[in-house]
Design a protein around this motif. Structure first.
Motif, mmCIF file in Angstrom:
data_model
loop_
_atom_site.group_PDB
_atom_site.id
_atom_site.type_symbol
_atom_site.label_atom_id
_atom_site.label_comp_id
_atom_site.label_asym_id
_atom_site.label_seq_id
_atom_site.Cartn_x
_atom_site.Cartn_y
_atom_site.Cartn_z
ATOM 1 N N GLU A 23 79.354 11.484 47.043
ATOM 2 C CA GLU A 23 78.261 11.188 47.692
ATOM 3 C C GLU A 23 77.972 12.241 48.863
ATOM 4 O OE1 GLU A 23 78.135 7.388 49.492
ATOM 5 O OE2 GLU A 23 78.661 6.230 47.443
ATOM 6 N N ILE A 24 79.036 12.748 49.520
ATOM 7 C CA ILE A 24 78.985 13.856 50.612
ATOM 8 C C ILE A 24 78.470 14.933 49.919
ATOM 9 C CG2 ILE A 24 80.381 15.428 51.955
ATOM 10 C CD1 ILE A 24 82.230 12.944 52.605
ATOM 11 N N SER A 25 78.930 15.447 48.637
ATOM 12 C CA SER A 25 78.542 16.687 48.089
ATOM 13 C C SER A 25 76.962 16.444 47.577
ATOM 14 C CB SER A 25 79.332 16.800 46.764
ATOM 15 O OG SER A 25 78.629 17.931 46.099
ATOM 16 N N GLU A 26 76.367 15.285 47.225
ATOM 17 C CA GLU A 26 75.246 15.001 46.962
ATOM 18 C C GLU A 26 74.212 15.078 48.101
ATOM 19 O OE1 GLU A 26 73.550 14.187 43.840
ATOM 20 O OE2 GLU A 26 75.368 15.244 43.074
ATOM 21 N N VAL A 27 74.772 14.441 48.965
ATOM 22 C CA VAL A 27 73.865 14.492 50.247
ATOM 23 C C VAL A 27 73.681 15.973 50.738
ATOM 24 C CG1 VAL A 27 73.800 14.038 52.759
ATOM 25 C CG2 VAL A 27 74.484 12.171 51.338
ATOM 26 N N SER A 28 74.589 16.843 50.953
ATOM 27 C CA SER A 28 74.628 18.053 51.323
ATOM 28 C C SER A 28 73.729 18.959 50.261
ATOM 29 C CB SER A 28 75.936 18.716 51.420
ATOM 30 O OG SER A 28 76.804 18.094 52.070
ATOM 31 N N TYR A 29 73.885 18.588 49.023
ATOM 32 C CA TYR A 29 73.062 19.501 47.971
ATOM 33 C C TYR A 29 71.646 19.343 48.116
ATOM 34 C CZ TYR A 29 71.014 20.930 43.708
ATOM 35 O OH TYR A 29 70.158 21.489 42.703
ATOM 36 N N HIS A 30 71.294 17.909 48.115
ATOM 37 C CA HIS A 30 69.867 17.218 47.888
ATOM 38 C C HIS A 30 69.188 17.873 49.183
ATOM 39 C CE1 HIS A 30 69.503 15.418 44.132
ATOM 40 N NE2 HIS A 30 70.835 14.846 44.273
ATOM 41 N N TYR A 31 69.953 17.816 50.574
ATOM 42 C CA TYR A 31 69.204 17.757 51.956
ATOM 43 C C TYR A 31 68.904 19.543 51.503
ATOM 44 C CZ TYR A 31 68.618 18.761 56.860
ATOM 45 O OH TYR A 31 68.140 19.020 58.007
ATOM 46 N N LEU A 32 69.657 20.302 51.414
ATOM 47 C CA LEU A 32 69.591 21.639 51.594
ATOM 48 C C LEU A 32 68.801 22.322 50.725
ATOM 49 C CD1 LEU A 32 73.306 22.846 52.320
ATOM 50 C CD2 LEU A 32 71.453 22.710 54.035
ATOM 51 N N TRP A 33 68.753 21.887 49.328
ATOM 52 C CA TRP A 33 67.831 22.295 48.349
ATOM 53 C C TRP A 33 66.415 21.799 48.402
ATOM 54 C CZ3 TRP A 33 66.591 25.931 45.599
ATOM 55 C CH2 TRP A 33 65.965 25.848 44.207
ATOM 56 N N GLY A 34 66.487 20.569 48.971
ATOM 57 C CA GLY A 34 65.007 19.970 49.378
ATOM 58 C C GLY A 34 64.413 20.482 50.505
ATOM 59 N N ARG A 35 65.190 20.770 51.601
ATOM 60 C CA ARG A 35 64.699 21.842 52.691
ATOM 61 C C ARG A 35 63.977 23.261 52.030
ATOM 62 N NH1 ARG A 35 62.537 19.795 57.123
ATOM 63 N NH2 ARG A 35 63.853 18.054 57.842
ATOM 64 N N ILE A 36 64.745 23.755 51.379
ATOM 65 C CA ILE A 36 64.195 25.002 50.754
ATOM 66 C C ILE A 36 63.118 24.898 49.943
ATOM 67 C CG2 ILE A 36 64.817 26.810 49.041
ATOM 68 C CD1 ILE A 36 67.824 26.558 49.696
ATOM 69 N N LYS A 37 62.781 23.798 49.296
ATOM 70 C CA LYS A 37 61.742 23.670 48.518
ATOM 71 C C LYS A 37 60.480 23.221 49.579
ATOM 72 C CE LYS A 37 63.459 20.752 45.551
ATOM 73 N NZ LYS A 37 63.618 19.578 44.311
ATOM 74 N N VAL A 38 60.873 22.382 50.481
ATOM 75 C CA VAL A 38 59.988 22.075 51.593
ATOM 76 C C VAL A 38 59.402 23.228 52.279
ATOM 77 C CG1 VAL A 38 59.299 20.802 53.641
ATOM 78 C CG2 VAL A 38 60.294 19.620 51.739
ATOM 79 N N MET A 39 60.223 24.039 52.623
ATOM 80 C CA MET A 39 60.136 25.477 53.376
ATOM 81 C C MET A 39 59.288 26.395 52.481
ATOM 82 S SD MET A 39 63.814 25.938 54.915
ATOM 83 C CE MET A 39 63.742 27.512 55.558
ATOM 84 N N THR A 40 59.425 26.407 51.497
ATOM 85 C CA THR A 40 58.569 27.334 50.510
ATOM 86 C C THR A 40 57.190 27.044 50.250
ATOM 87 O OG1 THR A 40 60.794 27.789 49.249
ATOM 88 C CG2 THR A 40 58.514 28.117 48.061
ATOM 89 N N ALA A 41 56.971 25.496 50.151
ATOM 90 C CA ALA A 41 55.884 25.285 49.906
ATOM 91 C C ALA A 41 55.035 25.022 51.174
ATOM 92 C CB ALA A 41 55.811 23.567 49.460
ATOM 93 N N LEU A 42 55.725 25.019 52.390
ATOM 94 C CA LEU A 42 55.017 25.052 53.682
ATOM 95 C C LEU A 42 54.638 26.595 53.937
ATOM 96 C CD1 LEU A 42 54.254 23.801 56.638
ATOM 97 C CD2 LEU A 42 56.469 24.349 57.300
ATOM 98 N N ALA A 43 55.744 27.642 53.522
ATOM 99 C CA ALA A 43 55.278 29.120 53.555
ATOM 100 C C ALA A 43 53.969 29.344 52.864
ATOM 101 C CB ALA A 43 56.252 29.688 53.318
ATOM 102 N N ALA A 44 53.902 28.788 51.618
ATOM 103 C CA ALA A 44 52.523 29.130 50.976
ATOM 104 C C ALA A 44 51.194 28.530 51.531
ATOM 105 C CB ALA A 44 52.824 28.590 49.616
ATOM 106 N N MET A 45 51.202 27.288 52.024
ATOM 107 C CA MET A 45 50.179 27.039 52.756
ATOM 108 C C MET A 45 49.824 27.551 53.869
ATOM 109 S SD MET A 45 50.474 22.394 52.204
ATOM 110 C CE MET A 45 52.062 22.559 53.048
#
Length: 352
Positions: free
Chosen positions: A191-213
């Motif tokens: 669960e710790i590994s999943e939380v860390s992975y999904h949070y960081l990877w999700g942040r990267i995807k959100v930042m990429t979409a935000l950068a495009a907009m």
């Protein structure tokens, strides 16, 4: 009252304060160490893909580490190049800001009756101080890149070693766990590994979409330093609550300085606000979801405490660190009240 549970809780809180003190005084070691640990968790799935295709552990870890190095280096190089151009243009920015101040003086004189000469004395001193501080800060930032580069190389070495020896870390933790609780411990680590992975990877995807907009908006309005504002605006949003505010205010201020049409600036600010609302209320819930099950108060405290202990790095890392601490609290009987306190409203309703 159950004094035994209260005593255990007090011991946990005292230990927590001791850990925070250790993190503060040992920041030179723990800061790159923690950053590398999260990056390694982010790259573990990709490393496993390489290993399943027959690539050895060493080569797979090296390729994943190289991807991290090239990605971070590319963004940093672009940001530094744009910052250099921005510093060179500071005299022109000051001149444009003075024109804006003259317009503000005329408006204030018509509203308040304060003479333009008196306004000039106040505004001129303030503008010189602000631009001087900005230039000094940016120059110091670029001058401190040598030390930052050393820390980044240390992080890269840590990432490689974490990926290479990741099984050992799990085995060491399990050595301290009784056999009957081994399955529960493995589930907690997962669960710790999943939380860390999904949070960081999700942040990267959100930042990429935000950068495009952001980039589309800046180019459409002809915003100066569009690339710099896009990269900076996307990166700073990784800091909860504070980051999005900074990323939205800065481009509006730039447009106020360089754009003479107030209606255009107002439209620009409105679109920036819409972009931020999309990022906060559409992209984050869909992409990141509810992986970080923390209350807003807990997130704000994590950002503030992290900033006090590790600066900018702490403001970024203490949110997932607190989420990990919450998982541990939920799995430990004596610490469940702390996990309950840190949890969001949805979790509280479920527990009730």
């Amino acid at each position: 009252m159950n004094y035994s549970k209260l005593r255990k809780t007090n011991i946990v809180l005292i230990t927590l304060f001791a850990v925070l003190a250790g993190l503060y005084f040992g920041s030179s070691f723990f800061e790159p160490f923690a950053f590398a640990a999260f990056l390694a968790m982010l790259m573990v799935p990709l490393t496993k893909v390489f290993e399943r295709k027959g690539t050895g552990r060493i080569i797979s870890s090296f390729i994943s580490t190289l991807i991290v190095f090239l990605g971070v280096s590319g963004v940093a190089t672009l940001l530094i190049y744009q910052l250099g151009s921005f510093i060179n243009d500071l005299p022109a920015i000051k001149e444009a800001a003075e024109k804006l101040m003259q317009q503000l003086q005329e408006y204030l004189y018509s509203v308040s009756g304060i003479s333009p000469a008196k306004q000039m004395q106040l505004l001129q001193k303030r503008s010189d101080d602000i631009l001087g501080m900005l230039q000094e800060y940016l120059t110091n930032f670029l001058g401190g890149l040598a030390f930052t580069s050393f820390k980044f190389l240390l992080v890269i070495i840590y990432v490689f070693l974490f990926l290479l020896n990741r099984d050992k870390f799990v085995e060491v933790v399990l050595m301290y766990v009784p056999k009957e609780r081994e399955a529960k411990a493995k589930q907690s680590l997962h669960e710790i590994s999943e939380v860390s992975y999904h949070y960081l990877w999700g942040r990267i995807k959100v930042m990429t979409a935000l950068a495009a907009m952001y980039l589309i908006t800046f180019l459409a309005f002809g915003t100066p330093y569009a690339v710099l504002l896009t990269v900076f605006g996307a990166l700073v949003t990784i800091i909860p609550y504070i980051g999005p505010f900074i990323s939205g205010v800065l481009p509006v201020c730039i447009m106020l300085v360089f754009q003479n049409n107030f209606n255009t600036v107002l439209l620009f600010g409105t679109i920036i606000l819409i972009v931020q609302l999309i990022e906060s209320y559409v992209l984050e819930p869909i992409i990141i979801g509810s992986e970080i099950q923390l209350s807003p108060l807990a997130v704000i405290v994590a950002v503030i405490v992290g900033g006090q202990i590790w600066g900018m790095t702490g403001m970024i890392l203490f949110v997932p660190l607190l989420a990990i601490f919450k998982i541990i609290s939920d799995k430990t009987a004596s610490m469940r009240p702390i996990g309950y306190l840190l949890g969001n409203k949805k979790q509280m309703q479920v527990r009730e």
